[in-house]
Structure formats: structure tokens, C-alpha cells
Design an enzyme around this catalytic site. Structure first.
Site, short mmCIF file in Angstrom:
data_model
loop_
_atom_site.label_atom_id
_atom_site.label_comp_id
_atom_site.label_asym_id
_atom_site.label_seq_id
_atom_site.Cartn_x
_atom_site.Cartn_y
_atom_site.Cartn_z
N LYS A 22 0.87 -1.20 0.06
CA LYS A 22 0.02 0.08 0.20
C LYS A 22 1.00 1.28 -0.11
O LYS A 22 0.69 2.18 -0.80
CB LYS A 22 -1.00 -0.06 1.42
CG LYS A 22 -1.63 1.23 1.53
CD LYS A 22 -2.61 1.23 2.83
CE LYS A 22 -1.98 1.91 3.91
NZ LYS A 22 -1.90 3.40 3.74
N ASN A 23 1.75 1.38 1.01
CA ASN A 23 2.61 2.64 1.14
C ASN A 23 3.74 2.77 0.03
O ASN A 23 4.14 3.84 -0.24
CB ASN A 23 3.32 2.51 2.40
CG ASN A 23 2.22 2.73 3.58
OD1 ASN A 23 1.05 2.90 3.10
ND2 ASN A 23 2.58 2.61 4.87
N ARG A 92 -3.75 9.83 3.74
CA ARG A 92 -2.67 10.54 4.05
C ARG A 92 -1.77 11.04 2.74
O ARG A 92 -1.34 11.80 2.54
CB ARG A 92 -1.81 9.73 5.11
CG ARG A 92 -0.80 10.54 5.65
CD ARG A 92 -1.02 11.59 6.47
NE ARG A 92 -0.26 12.55 6.94
CZ ARG A 92 -0.48 13.63 7.57
NH1 ARG A 92 -1.63 14.05 7.69
NH2 ARG A 92 0.47 14.47 7.87
N CYS A 116 -5.16 7.88 8.78
CA CYS A 116 -5.43 7.44 10.29
C CYS A 116 -5.12 8.63 11.44
O CYS A 116 -4.28 9.43 10.99
CB CYS A 116 -4.86 6.20 10.62
SG CYS A 116 -5.48 4.83 9.56
N ARG A 121 0.17 14.83 13.14
CA ARG A 121 0.73 14.67 11.90
C ARG A 121 0.87 16.08 11.30
O ARG A 121 0.36 16.36 10.15
CB ARG A 121 -0.27 13.78 11.07
CG ARG A 121 -0.33 12.61 11.80
CD ARG A 121 -1.24 11.39 10.83
NE ARG A 121 -0.34 10.66 10.00
CZ ARG A 121 -0.69 9.54 9.16
NH1 ARG A 121 -1.80 9.09 9.51
NH2 ARG A 121 0.18 9.07 8.44
N PRO A 122 1.80 16.78 11.69
CA PRO A 122 1.65 18.15 10.89
C PRO A 122 2.49 17.88 9.71
O PRO A 122 3.18 16.99 9.36
CB PRO A 122 2.87 19.01 11.93
CG PRO A 122 3.49 17.99 12.59
CD PRO A 122 2.62 16.58 12.73
N ASP A 124 5.05 20.47 8.56
CA ASP A 124 6.04 21.42 8.54
C ASP A 124 7.15 20.94 7.65
O ASP A 124 7.92 21.65 6.94
CB ASP A 124 6.45 21.83 10.06
CG ASP A 124 6.85 20.76 10.91
OD1 ASP A 124 5.94 19.54 10.74
OD2 ASP A 124 7.75 20.57 11.50
N LEU A 125 7.56 19.91 7.71
CA LEU A 125 8.60 19.28 6.94
C LEU A 125 8.68 19.19 5.52
O LEU A 125 9.64 19.38 4.70
CB LEU A 125 9.20 17.76 7.55
CG LEU A 125 9.69 17.69 8.93
CD1 LEU A 125 9.54 16.04 9.42
CD2 LEU A 125 10.81 18.42 9.47
N ASP A 302 3.90 0.76 12.12
CA ASP A 302 2.71 0.21 11.53
C ASP A 302 2.53 -1.28 11.87
O ASP A 302 1.33 -2.02 11.92
CB ASP A 302 2.46 0.32 9.75
CG ASP A 302 2.44 1.63 9.48
OD1 ASP A 302 2.23 2.52 10.19
OD2 ASP A 302 2.29 1.58 8.21
N ARG A 394 -9.32 -0.32 3.52
CA ARG A 394 -8.12 0.56 2.84
C ARG A 394 -6.97 0.16 2.64
O ARG A 394 -6.12 0.65 1.81
CB ARG A 394 -7.86 1.79 4.10
CG ARG A 394 -9.00 2.62 4.01
CD ARG A 394 -8.87 3.98 5.05
NE ARG A 394 -7.63 4.46 4.59
CZ ARG A 394 -6.64 5.07 5.47
NH1 ARG A 394 -6.93 5.34 6.59
NH2 ARG A 394 -5.51 5.62 4.92
C1 UD1 Z 1 3.92 7.05 6.18
C2 UD1 Z 1 3.05 5.86 6.32
C3 UD1 Z 1 2.66 5.24 7.72
C4 UD1 Z 1 3.61 5.09 8.47
C5 UD1 Z 1 4.64 6.36 8.46
C6 UD1 Z 1 5.68 6.02 9.28
C7 UD1 Z 1 1.96 6.13 4.12
C8 UD1 Z 1 0.97 6.45 3.25
N1 UD1 Z 1 1.86 6.20 5.36
O1 UD1 Z 1 3.09 7.97 6.98
O2 UD1 Z 1 1.77 4.19 7.40
O3 UD1 Z 1 3.01 4.87 9.84
O4 UD1 Z 1 5.05 6.54 7.29
O5 UD1 Z 1 6.45 4.82 8.76
O6 UD1 Z 1 3.27 5.65 3.33
N2 UD1 Z 1 6.43 14.64 11.22
C9 UD1 Z 1 6.34 15.99 11.35
N3 UD1 Z 1 6.35 16.99 10.31
C10 UD1 Z 1 6.01 16.53 8.91
C11 UD1 Z 1 5.65 15.27 8.83
C12 UD1 Z 1 5.84 14.39 9.46
O7 UD1 Z 1 6.56 16.47 12.42
O8 UD1 Z 1 6.04 17.43 8.13
C13 UD1 Z 1 6.03 13.58 12.00
C14 UD1 Z 1 4.79 13.04 12.13
O9 UD1 Z 1 3.70 13.47 12.79
C15 UD1 Z 1 5.01 11.53 12.88
C16 UD1 Z 1 6.39 11.37 12.02
O10 UD1 Z 1 6.88 12.54 11.69
O11 UD1 Z 1 5.11 11.87 14.20
C17 UD1 Z 1 6.58 10.38 11.07
O12 UD1 Z 1 5.70 10.91 10.06
P1 UD1 Z 1 6.23 10.15 8.42
O13 UD1 Z 1 7.21 9.53 8.38
O14 UD1 Z 1 6.02 11.67 7.70
O15 UD1 Z 1 4.84 9.34 8.12
P2 UD1 Z 1 3.66 9.54 7.17
O16 UD1 Z 1 4.47 9.98 5.91
O17 UD1 Z 1 2.49 10.46 7.43
#
Ligand code: UD1
Length: 420
Positions: A22-23, A92, A116, A121-122, A124-125, A302, A394
């Protein structure tokens, strides 16, 4: 699938071929909105998140036709179109349209993504990464905006965010020169996106490391096979560790599942790795040393909920720490309703093994939390009814038929409609 009904206590015996990830498929599908061409994608799971992504692509003039597990995608008619808020809010990875559409049109406006509820889940990055390449971004109540062609340069990510790394790669396809990402995520799904982008003509170096460089070159359509779903595999391994039996998963990459198989082995399951298969025998009988989730190659967040389910009847106590998301234990009340004994909360819990679990009526909280309830139910006495089971569509193709083929007493239970 509205509800799942499971009568536990039957071992899982047989073999399952794991579907495509999926991812991995979601970013790759989204990438086709950045590149005009014709694509053939093999091993695409038939899951709801893929269908939603296909609908989002259709609004940009990209067509997808499925034959079995192959999707033929045609983005030669790519044109800017509005993104449906309701659809984007359901997953997402819709946030990746920001980078893809920026490459395609030089500007992008997308609704805020969903997915989910695991914490704040900001984004900012995603934004600061683009801004460090000279892209203007804004976050408004209607969503996210990005404008301008990325210049070549280096982006430093203070955390290896999977989504931010993917968004930056998609935006880098349209950059004026090479883009280097320092602190990039190293998940296998990122490697798969890099392999796909390479097949499309981009030049990538540092794949599999935290220092990824993409140099844009003329891009074109490509054929690609999506990598296997390590989270689907982890879920079935944990299900088997709950129910017992002898289960072989095929079509996967065992090394990518090492943290999960090591945990299950420590808990007393017998694990045999093949070249592209894993066989598991027996149940998780004993507590294991503390498990801490983290970015790849650490224990995957996950798989935390399914592993929690697998350890509920393990003798002794196990500490689980969640470091990736701050609100990823929402499935615990449901497991407690089934007789689990869990202490703590927040991001740190202690599971105290109980001799048995019992069926209960529970609500799926999120994709993997719902999967944990399925796992626990397979090893519980009596009947469990899981509501809001549509969440599992999903990410899990054919979940109930697969469990039934392995001997589980499980059915998708549509609630009876009363006729007026
Ligand atoms: C993806 C996966 C999800 C998995 C996660 C971590 C998909 C569709 N989803 O989610 O299944 O659980 O990777 O392996 O591929 N963060 C920030 N700022 C940002 C972005 C992220 O603070 O701009 C934080 C998030 O809140 C979280 C952490 O970084 O605490 C990890 O998030 P991220 O690696 O971005 O996960 P996703 O891409 O949302």
C-alpha cells in the site's frame, strides 16, 4: 465491509501470497501526475486507498485501467483539475499531489490530507523542505499551496519523514538541477519510489541511504513492479502468532520483516525464512524484551498494534514504546474489552500476559488498530464483532477470504437493513 465477525480458537494453516505494498503503490501512482506518459504497474493491491488515488488522478486527466493486479496508467492527457476535498481527506498520501502537481504545472493547491488519526501529523517538514528550494508555500483553511520551480540545492530533514521525503522527490522531478535530501527516510517504499522514478528517466544516487540525490532528466512512462507489502505480511504473522498453526507467506522480502520476525521468535514462535517466504509455527507464548518503534530499519510503527495483539497472552510482561506517532495506542480499550491487561498509556505501555481472551463487540479505530483486533479475535474464546471494519478495506485486500482459506471462522457481516 461494515463489520467483521470472528469466532476465535481455530489455528491458521496454509499459505498466502502477499499483495503489493500500500505505502509503495500510493506514492508511485501519485508520481504519474508529475510525468506525462504511459505506465504499467504490476502487483497493485486492490484496496480502497488505491481506488481513491485513482479517483484523485482522474480529476487531473490521468486514467487508470486495472487488469488483475496490473494497472495501466495514462497521464498523457494530464491537465490541472480541482482536487476533491472529501476524497483527499480520506487518505494521508493525498499530500503527495503537492509535489507531483508542482512538477507538472509549476503551482499546486491541494486540500489538507486525511488518513488514520495517529497524532497531530503536521506538514512542516514538507513545507520547509520545499521552501529551502525556493518554493513559496502557504497553508490556508482550504489547504496547502506551493508555487515556483524548485532550484537545485540541499534539503535537510530534521526527522526522516516518509511523506516529506516522497513529496520532495516528486517536486525535485521539476527542479532546475540536482536536489539532495539529507536525513531522508530509508523505508523500502522510498527505495521503490526511487526505482520507479529511475525507470521513468530520473537520475538517483544514494538510494537506500539517508542522503538521496535526484537529478531531473527528461521523463517518460515506464513499467514497474510494486514491492510486496511488509505491513500486510506483519499482520498475518501476528495473526498466526495469536491463533497458532502453520502459516507460510510468499512473495515477500524476509529481510524487510526482520524486526517483526525477531520479536515473534523471541516470543516463542518458530520462524523459517525462505528466499522470498516466511513460515511461522506456534503461538507467542512468552514476553519479550522491550520493543521500541522507529524509522526503518527499526521496528515499524505500523506493526506495533498487531504485535501488541500477538503478545496479549504471552506469559510475563512486555514493554512497548511508540516513538513515531504520539497517539498510536487507540486500539487498547478494544483489546482490554477482550480481556487484555495493559498498563500505562501515552507512548509507553506494559502488556501483562493473560491466560485467555474472550470475544467482545469492538470498534476499529484505525487501519492497523483494526487489524490488531482481528488478530486478537482469532486467538480469543468466543465471538468478536468488529464494527467500522471498512477501515480495513483501505489496506488489506481480500482479508476475510484469506483468513477463511486458512481455516479461520471469520465473515464480513453487513448489518441487516430494516425495510420501511
Ligand atoms: C507514512 C506511512 C504510514 C507510516 C509512517 C511511518 C504512507 C501512506 N503512510 O506516513 O503508514 O506509519 O509513514 O512509517 O506511506 N512529521 C512531522 N512533520 C512533517 C511530517 C511528519 O512532524 O512535516 C512527523 C509525524 O507527525 C510523525 C513522524 O513525523 O510523528 C513520522 O511521519 P511520516 O514519516 O511523515 O509518516 P507519513 O508519511 O505520514
Amino acid at each position: 465491509m461494515e463489520r467483521i465477525r470472528i469466532r476465535g480458537g481455530r489455528p491458521l494453516c496454509g499459505a498466502v501470497r502477499v499483495h503489493g505494498g500500500k505505502n509503495a503503490v500510493l506514492p508511485i501512482l501519485t508520481a504519474t501526475a508529475a510525468i506525462r506518459g504511459r505506465f504499467i504497474l504490476h502487483n497493485c493491491p486492490a484496496i480502497r486507498d488505491v481506488e481513491i488515488t485513482q479517483e484523485l488522478l482522474a480529476a487531473q486527466g490521468v486514467t487508470c485501467v486495472r487488469t488483475g493486479d496490473t494497472l495501466r496508467v495514462d497521464s498523457t492527457g494530464l491537465r490541472p483539475g480541482p482536487i476533491d476535498h472529501r476524497l483527499a481527506g480520506r487518505l494521508r498520501s493525498s499530500v503527495l499531489f503537492l509535489g507531483a502537481l508542482l512538477t507538472a504545472f509549476g503551482a499546486a493547491e491541494i486540500p489538507l490530507p486525511g488518513g488514520c488519526v495517529l497524532g497531530a501529523r503536521p506538514l512542516d517538514l514538507h513545507r520547509s523542505g520545499l521552501e529551502s528550494l525556493g518554493v513559496e508555500t502557504a497553508c490556508e483553511s482550504s489547504g496547502l499551496i506551493a508555487r515556483g520551480r524548485p532550484r537545485s540545492g540541499t534539503v535537510i530533514l530534521r526527522y526522516p519523514s516518509v511523506g516529506a521525503t516522497e513529496n520532495l522527490l516528486l517536486a525535485a522531478l521539476g527542479a532546475a538541477g540536482s536536489v539532495r535530501i539529507l536525513g531522508a527516510a530509508r523505508e523500502p517504499e522510498i527505495d521503490d519510489l526511487c526505482a520507479f522514478l529511475t525507470a521513468c528517466g530520473a537520475e538517483l544516487t544514494g538510494v537506500g541511504t539517508a542522503c538521496l540525490t535526484l537529478t531531473p532528466r527528461p521523463q517518460h512512462g515506464a513499467e514497474h513492479r510494486i514491492l510486496p507489502d511488509r505491513m500486510e505480511a506483519a499482520t498475518y504473522l501476528c495473526a498466526a502468532a495469536c491463533a497458532g498453526g502453520a502459516l507460510t507467506l510468499t512473495g515477500l522480502i524476509p529481510a524487510q520483516l526482520a524486526p517483526v520476525t525477531q520479536a515473534l521468535q523471541a516470543a516463542g514462535c518458530t520462524i523459517e525464512d525462505g528466499a522470498d517466504s516466511i513460515t511461522i509455527h506456534g503461538t507467542a507464548r512468552r514476553a519479550i524484551p522491550p520493543v521500541r518503534t522507529g524509522p526503518y530499519p527499526d521496528f515499524p510503527t505500523d506493526a506495533q498494534a498487531p504485535l501488541t495483539a500477538a503478545l496479549l497472552r504471552a506469559e510475563g510482561s512486555t514493554v512497548l514504546e511508540e516513538t513515531v506517532f504520539e497517539n498510536r495506542f487507540r486500539h487498547l480499550p478494544a483489546l482490554e474489552k477482550m480481556g487484555a491487561r495493559i498498563e500505562g498509556g501515552g507512548t509507553l505501555i506494559r502488556i501483562r500476559g493473560v491466560p485467555s481472551l474472550h470475544g467482545a463487540a469492538v470498534d476499529a479505530t484505525d487501519l492497523r488498530g483494526g487489524a490488531a483486533m482481528v488478530c486478537a479475535a482469532l486467538g480469543a474464546d468466543g465471538e468478536t464483532l468488529i464494527s467500522h471494519a471498512g477501515l480495513l478495506d483501505r489496506g488489506y485486500q481480500d482479508l476475510i477470504p484469506i483468513l477463511r482459506s486458512l481455516g479461520a471462522d471469520a465473515e464480513a457481516d453487513e448489518p441487516k437493513r430494516t425495510t420501511p
